[in-house]
Design an enzyme around this catalytic site. Structure first.
Site, PDB file in Angstrom:
ATOM      1  N   ASP A 146      35.581  30.191  27.462  1.00 27.08           N
ATOM      2  CA  ASP A 146      36.195  31.484  27.199  1.00 27.08           C
ATOM      3  C   ASP A 146      36.590  31.495  25.722  1.00 27.08           C
ATOM      4  O   ASP A 146      37.295  30.592  25.271  1.00 27.08           O
ATOM      5  CB  ASP A 146      37.455  31.605  28.078  1.00 27.08           C
ATOM      6  CG  ASP A 146      37.720  33.013  28.534  1.00 27.08           C
ATOM      7  OD1 ASP A 146      37.706  33.903  27.686  1.00 27.08           O
ATOM      8  OD2 ASP A 146      37.956  33.215  29.736  1.00 27.08           O
TER       9      ASP A 146
ATOM     10  N   ASP B 109      36.503  37.235  25.411  1.00 31.32           N
ATOM     11  CA  ASP B 109      37.616  38.013  25.941  1.00 31.32           C
ATOM     12  C   ASP B 109      37.706  39.377  25.237  1.00 31.32           C
ATOM     13  O   ASP B 109      37.587  39.450  24.012  1.00 31.32           O
ATOM     14  CB  ASP B 109      38.913  37.215  25.696  1.00 31.32           C
ATOM     15  CG  ASP B 109      40.100  37.787  26.430  1.00 31.32           C
ATOM     16  OD1 ASP B 109      40.074  37.815  27.665  1.00 31.32           O
ATOM     17  OD2 ASP B 109      41.072  38.201  25.755  1.00 31.32           O
TER      18      ASP B 109
ATOM     19  N   GLU C 249      33.319  40.463  27.821  1.00 31.30           N
ATOM     20  CA  GLU C 249      34.172  41.129  28.807  1.00 31.30           C
ATOM     21  C   GLU C 249      34.375  42.566  28.343  1.00 31.30           C
ATOM     22  O   GLU C 249      34.924  42.786  27.264  1.00 31.30           O
ATOM     23  CB  GLU C 249      35.541  40.431  28.924  1.00 31.30           C
ATOM     24  CG  GLU C 249      36.376  41.048  30.023  1.00 31.30           C
ATOM     25  CD  GLU C 249      37.890  40.934  29.835  1.00 31.30           C
ATOM     26  OE1 GLU C 249      38.611  41.102  30.819  1.00 31.30           O
ATOM     27  OE2 GLU C 249      38.341  40.700  28.699  1.00 31.30           O
TER      28      GLU C 249
ATOM     29  N   HIS D  48      39.804  36.646  37.594  1.00 31.71           N
ATOM     30  CA  HIS D  48      41.217  36.318  37.635  1.00 31.71           C
ATOM     31  C   HIS D  48      42.128  37.509  37.330  1.00 31.71           C
ATOM     32  O   HIS D  48      43.339  37.379  37.375  1.00 31.71           O
ATOM     33  CB  HIS D  48      41.485  35.188  36.633  1.00 31.71           C
ATOM     34  CG  HIS D  48      41.182  35.612  35.227  1.00 31.71           C
ATOM     35  ND1 HIS D  48      39.936  36.020  34.832  1.00 31.71           N
ATOM     36  CD2 HIS D  48      41.971  35.723  34.139  1.00 31.71           C
ATOM     37  CE1 HIS D  48      39.975  36.359  33.550  1.00 31.71           C
ATOM     38  NE2 HIS D  48      41.199  36.188  33.113  1.00 31.71           N
ATOM     39  N   ASP D  49      41.536  38.644  36.984  1.00 23.95           N
ATOM     40  CA  ASP D  49      42.338  39.837  36.703  1.00 23.95           C
ATOM     41  C   ASP D  49      42.295  40.854  37.840  1.00 23.95           C
ATOM     42  O   ASP D  49      42.977  41.885  37.780  1.00 23.95           O
ATOM     43  CB  ASP D  49      41.823  40.530  35.424  1.00 23.95           C
ATOM     44  CG  ASP D  49      42.012  39.664  34.190  1.00 23.95           C
ATOM     45  OD1 ASP D  49      43.004  38.910  34.129  1.00 23.95           O
ATOM     46  OD2 ASP D  49      41.156  39.738  33.285  1.00 23.95           O
TER      47      ASP D  49
HETATM   48  C1  NOJ Z   1      41.409  39.611  29.465  1.00 28.73           C
HETATM   49  C2  NOJ Z   1      41.709  38.405  30.296  1.00 28.73           C
HETATM   50  O1  NOJ Z   1      40.754  38.309  31.316  1.00 28.73           O
HETATM   51  C3  NOJ Z   1      43.121  38.564  30.810  1.00 28.73           C
HETATM   52  O2  NOJ Z   1      43.436  37.600  31.768  1.00 28.73           O
HETATM   53  C4  NOJ Z   1      44.060  38.513  29.640  1.00 28.73           C
HETATM   54  O3  NOJ Z   1      45.378  38.748  30.071  1.00 28.73           O
HETATM   55  C5  NOJ Z   1      43.678  39.551  28.588  1.00 28.73           C
HETATM   56  N1  NOJ Z   1      42.276  39.596  28.334  1.00 28.73           N
HETATM   57  C6  NOJ Z   1      44.352  39.249  27.291  1.00 28.73           C
HETATM   58  O4  NOJ Z   1      43.728  38.164  26.683  1.00 28.73           O
END
Ligand code: NOJ
Length: 535
Positions: free
Chosen positions: A99, A201, A264, A325-326
């Site tokens: 990542d 990210d 992402e 994970h989000d």
């Molecule tokens: C995306 C990530 O997947 C998330 O977990 C994170 O909080 C935010 N970007 C900030 O980096």
């Protein structure tokens, strides 16, 4: 680019390192733990691991606040342990994707520490500093993704700095050449160490409007939704200049054969596909989150798949993501039965699948008692259901204490169902979701038609989603019943072959060809099947 790069054929497995396997009893997963579980990943059959951030970090956003891009946080191990992991991963023929978090650093990163010392230091312009607005307040109306203003006032120097996420995550200024070069050095550092690519990210955030214009209000905003949705993120992200930056990253990556650049991106389809870049100069795989966002019914999925396929630029390789994970776990979003259908869909669609650790055993969101929340978004905006702890709980390996995840106290609670829902048990149980995942992965590997082959929808409406996957050697038909009711198989399905020509390869319900004496004409509720067509 050959038509069969590993990142096109392969399956990506996303590990949230804090929750995969602890090896030193501190209750948090680590690199040695991941290494210990590589046999499992080999058994499952995935091809690549993407690990969420493992760099030194104050962990305010659990590693997405990086304070040193070129080391490993002691919580996860050491560089030596990382090298050992790379070696072990490669020895198994697997790939490792890291990542990369280039949009922001931790406020403890030495770059920011220097940047905030005074207005004239060499790193001042590495971050986004602005004078107060006309009334003395924030420079504009931009909001943090975790609620509140995206601007933080720095008393010492009398200016505000911008943070798209927490104030502990100041945004880097990607218009500054030195910043770009510094991050490219970081990419080289890890590429030289043997990583096979990056998941970048919030890549669509890297460039902001040069004039810092206010974002317009969102007319569709609904009370009770997160504050960030009050405004349309028109000027704070997805600026045309971002594509130039991504093309630079891509050029760097191309110097290392066989590496992948994944972005992402949460944007509507027309904007998402721009991230392939002009003449495919952008990300190899702009993450496609539509399976997470779309309504779970056959009609919606069919039109979404069709539109996505149609929107892809020439040569752009598709990809599909079922969870991360989000996002709430797939088994929680659509229920355990449809989670099997989703697995079959993910692993038979055209394009690279990414699956989230634990989804293969049907893990569900774990309720987090009030007061035990760890996710900063949940802590800042409680009561809205935005917390991400429920989908980040420890992997359930067996029915021993703490599901074999740790001998210490786990950093997040384990699911109460782990005695039944764990790798050991489900691996041994025929018909389990884990065995289904493994069989699907195996089938996908055995028949390239299912990974790199062509795709044709066989349905437009009804409750069955059906499609064909084919290459010059094989043809498969996939039928997915998105409803709870029995559905006739041939209704509204424009199959090219008669039922007599079908051989059942896999059913989400564990059915076999020998279970049936005549060609089947219906599907059970929530059943998915894969047929291989005999010529
Ligand atoms: C995306 C990530 O997947 C998330 O977990 C994170 O909080 C935010 N970007 C900030 O980096």
């Amino acid at each position: 680019m050959s038509a069969t790069d590993w990142w096109q054929r392969g399956i990506i497995y996303h590990i949230y390192p804090r929750s995969f396997q602890d090896s030193n009893a501190d209750g948090v997963g680590d690199l040695a733990g991941i290494r210990r579980r590589l046999d499992y990943l080999g058994w499952l059959g995935v091809d690549a691991l993407w690990i969420s951030p493992i760099y030194p970090s104050p962990m305010t956003d659990f590693g997405y606040d990086v304070s040193d891009y070129c080391d490993i946080d002691p919580l996860f191990g050491t560089l030596a342990e990382f090298d050992a992991l790379v070696k072990a991963v490669k020895a198994r023929g697997l790939k490792l994707v890291l990542d990369l978090v280039p949009n922001h650093t931790s406020d403890r990163h030495p770059w920011f520490v220097e940047s905030r010392t005074n207005r004239h230091n060499a790193k001042r312009d590495w971050y986004i500093w602005r004078d107060p607005g006309p009334g003395g307040g924030a420079p504009n109306n931009w909001l943090s993704n975790f609620g509140g203003s995206a601007w933080e006032f720095d008393r010492a120097t009398g200016q505000y700095f911008y943070h798209a996420f927490l104030k502990e995550q100041p945004d880097l200024n990607w218009r500054n050449r030195e910043v770009r070069d510094a991050i490219y050095d970081v990419m080289r550092f890890w590429l030289e160490r043997g990583v096979d690519g990056f998941r970048v990210d919030v890549i669509w955030h890297l460039m902001k409007d040069a004039g810092f214009r206010d974002n317009p209000p969102n007319p569709a905003y609904q009370q009770g939704r997160p504050e960030i949705e009050r405004l349309l993120q028109l000027h704070s992200a997805d600026q045309p200049e971002v594509h130039g930056v991504i093309a630079e990253m891509r050029r760097l990556i191309e110097r290392y054969p066989g590496r992948v650049l994944i972005g992402e991106i949460y944007l509507p389809l027309d904007r998402l596909v721009r991230y392939y870049g002009e003449d495919l100069s952008g990300a190899h795989l702009p993450f496609n989150f539509q399976l997470i966002q779309a309504g779970w019914n056959a009609r919606t999925l069919a039109s979404m798949i069709k539109e996505y396929e149609a929107a892809l630029p020439n040569g752009g390789w598709p990809n599909w993501v079922l969870g991360n994970h989000d996002q709430h776990r797939v088994a929680t979003r659509i229920g355990p039965q449809q989670a099997r259908v989703a697995a079959m869909l993910l692993l038979t669609l055209r394009g690279t699948p990414t699956l989230y650790y634990g989804d293969e055993i049907g893990m569900e969101d774990v309720p987090i008692p009030t007061g035990s929340a760890r996710d900063p978004w949940q802590l800042r905006e409680p009561g809205l259901g935005v917390g991400r702890d429920p989908q980040r709980t420890p992997m359930q390996w067996d029915d021993s204490a703490n599901a074999g995840f740790t001998t210490g106290t786990p950093w997040l609670p384990l699911s109460s169902n782990y005695a039944k829902c764990n790798v050991e048990k489900l691996a041994a149980s025929e018909g389990s979701i884990l065995r289904l995942y493994r069989d699907l992965i195996d089938l996908r590997h055995r028949f390239p038609a299912l990974s790199t082959g062509g795709f044709r929808l066989l349905t437009e409406g009804g409750d069955i989603l059906a499609y064909e996957r084919f290459d010059e050697n094989e043809c498969f038909e996939v039928y997915l019943n998105l409803s709870r009711e029995v559905q006739r198989l041939d209704e509204k399905v424009s199959s090219r072959a008669p039922p007599e020509k079908r051989t059942l390869m896999l059913s989400t319900h564990g059915r076999r060809e020998s279970d049936f004496h005549a060609p089947r004409r219906s599907l059970e509720g929530g059943e998915g099947v894969i047929y291989k067509m005999r010529r």
